[in-house]
Design a protein around this motif. Structure first.
Motif, short mmCIF file in Angstrom:
data_model
loop_
_atom_site.label_atom_id
_atom_site.label_comp_id
_atom_site.label_asym_id
_atom_site.label_seq_id
_atom_site.Cartn_x
_atom_site.Cartn_y
_atom_site.Cartn_z
N LEU A 1 75.17 19.13 89.77
CA LEU A 1 74.84 19.71 88.47
C LEU A 1 75.45 18.90 87.33
CD1 LEU A 1 75.22 23.38 89.47
CD2 LEU A 1 73.22 22.41 88.41
N ASP B 1 74.30 27.29 72.80
CA ASP B 1 75.10 26.41 73.65
C ASP B 1 74.62 26.53 75.09
OD1 ASP B 1 76.27 28.66 74.75
OD2 ASP B 1 78.20 28.41 73.74
N MET B 2 75.14 25.66 75.94
CA MET B 2 74.63 25.60 77.31
C MET B 2 75.04 26.83 78.14
SD MET B 2 72.86 22.87 77.54
CE MET B 2 72.64 21.27 76.74
N ALA B 3 75.95 27.65 77.59
CA ALA B 3 76.29 28.89 78.28
C ALA B 3 75.36 30.03 77.88
CB ALA B 3 77.74 29.27 77.98
N GLY B 4 74.45 29.76 76.97
CA GLY B 4 73.48 30.78 76.56
C GLY B 4 73.89 31.58 75.34
N GLY C 1 69.35 24.16 82.36
CA GLY C 1 70.26 23.77 83.45
C GLY C 1 69.50 23.51 84.73
N ALA C 2 68.53 24.38 85.01
CA ALA C 2 67.73 24.21 86.23
C ALA C 2 66.91 22.92 86.17
CB ALA C 2 66.80 25.41 86.41
N PHE D 1 77.65 18.72 85.05
CA PHE D 1 78.89 19.14 84.39
C PHE D 1 79.45 17.93 83.64
CE2 PHE D 1 78.87 21.80 88.28
CZ PHE D 1 78.52 22.96 87.63
N ALA E 1 69.60 28.74 81.04
CA ALA E 1 69.43 28.68 82.49
C ALA E 1 68.27 27.74 82.86
CB ALA E 1 69.15 30.08 83.03
N ASN E 2 67.20 27.84 82.11
CA ASN E 2 66.03 27.00 82.35
C ASN E 2 66.39 25.52 82.17
OD1 ASN E 2 63.34 26.27 82.75
ND2 ASN E 2 62.83 26.50 80.59
N ALA F 1 69.71 33.17 76.73
CA ALA F 1 70.24 33.19 78.10
C ALA F 1 69.27 32.50 79.06
CB ALA F 1 70.47 34.64 78.54
N LEU F 2 67.99 32.83 78.92
CA LEU F 2 66.99 32.24 79.81
C LEU F 2 66.78 30.76 79.52
CD1 LEU F 2 64.48 35.21 79.79
CD2 LEU F 2 65.64 34.32 81.80
N GLU G 1 76.64 19.82 74.70
CA GLU G 1 76.88 21.27 74.74
C GLU G 1 75.83 22.10 74.04
OE1 GLU G 1 79.02 23.17 76.35
OE2 GLU G 1 79.64 21.34 77.36
#
Lengths: 143, 206
Positions: free
Chosen positions: A7, A47-50, A77-78, A9, A74-75, A70-71, A111
């Motif tokens: 991932l 930010d990348m944490a949503g 990141g996926a 990071f 996550a999207n 939030a979605l 970020e």
């Protein structure tokens, strides 16, 4: 041979991201002038944490931007993980096309992510040009 | 990483419900969602697989009022518990401020609890977070199973397995009936807020 999915990071953050009024005003002005002014319905910096950092709309939208953030995080990141699996660092363009509404994702830096919701009156090419300019301006504010 | 908006005076903090597959993370959130509807301004977001298991997360933002003049918005998330979704669990843990570890009381699930807790520790470490330092609450869920004649682990055994060194606050609960679901939530919110307050006091943002 199976490859291992790693991932993205890129940076560890141990302190809270804190942006003051001046920064937020400048970010909001940039988004309003360049994106809302060009026909985008909603634009949102997350930010990348949503977490939602700034959200601006054209005055007529009542979308649930917290859930969308939030979605979206996550999207994104996926998608980054999928990119790694196929041997890419990332997919530079994330665009979801609907019948009436479209979503365009752009990474601002390690970020932050900029999300735009727009209808078919705005062309993707025009938006991409605008986004390059906006990201440059945002990076100046965030530096 | 909590996000603090000094202009609008809003703090967003992320609390994640973690635990093995089918331990009741989603059921916890569903109970909270149904009981606290007036404080939740949006629909509960769920991304499920065909078999109704959590694929990405369940999520909703939850307003808990003001702390030091700031509106506090808690973002509640679950993770997918199934072992194969580890990369998704890592994504959801990004920026986490507090964790509820939901353990399954069913005797057969003993080793799954232990490996899920170890997995949490490992995934937190990827973000430079220490399981001994992050606000953490442990919930021993499905205590109601013994009423159905299903063998459940006694709490002493579960404490020994999971909480002997962590010494986190723990609750016996039944997410299905709602027993101690709100108590668990209140505890993790209070621990997370104290931790954020400390972080803010030590920071130079004021």
């Amino acid at each position: 041979m199976r490859s291992r999915c790693v991932l993205p990071f890129t940076r560890e953050i141990t302190v809270s991201l804190i942006l003051g009024r001046q920064h937020l005003d400048r970010i909001q002005d940039t988004l309003k002038k360049n994106l809302i002014g060009s026909g985008v319905q909603n634009t949102m910096l997350i930010d990348m944490a949503g977490n939602v950092i700034v959200t601006v709309d054209n005055g007529g939208e009542t979308r649930d931007m917290y859930s969308l953030a939030a979605l979206a995080a996550a999207n994104f990141g996926a998608m980054c993980s999928m990119a790694k699996i196929v041997g890419e660092d990332e997919f530079s363009l994330l665009f979801h096309k609907g019948q009436k509404e479209n979503i365009y994702f752009s990474r601002v830096n390690d970020e932050l992510l900029l999300i735009n919701i727009f209808n078919n009156q705005v062309t993707l090419g025009f938006l991409r040009l605008k986004m390059a300019q906006v990201i440059e301006e945002l990076c100046k504010v965030l530096d | 990483m909590a996000f603090i908006n000094l202009k609008d005076r809003v703090i967003q903090a992320k609390i994640v419900y973690y635990g093995p597959g089918r331990c009741g993370k989603t059921t916890n959130l569903e109970f909270i969602y149904s009981k606290c509807r007036e404080q939740i301004n949006s629909e509960m977001v769920t991304v499920k697989t065909q078999g109704d298991r959590t694929l990405f997360f369940d999520f909703f933002p939850f307003d808990i009022g003001k702390i030091a003049g700031y509106d506090v918005k808690i973002q509640l998330y679950t993770v997918p518990g199934q072992v194969k979704y580890n990369s998704t669990r890592r994504l959801v843990l990004k920026g986490v401020d507090g964790v509820v570890f939901v353990a399954d009381s069913e005797a057969e699930r003993r080793s799954k609890n232990v490996s899920s807790l170890a997995n949490l520790q490992e995934n937190l470490a990827l973000y430079n977070k220490n399981i001994f330092e992050i606000p953490l609450v442990i919930q021993y869920n499905k205590r109601d199973l013994k009423n159905q004649g299903i063998e459940v682990l006694d709490v002493e055994t579960m404490e020994r397995d999971l909480n002997e060194t962590l010494k986190a606050p723990s609750f016996e609960a039944s997410a299905l009936d709602g027993d101690n679901v709100v108590a668990t939530l209140k505890k993790i919110i209070s621990l997370t807020m104290s931790s954020l307050e400390k972080e803010l006091e030590n920071g130079d943002w004021q």
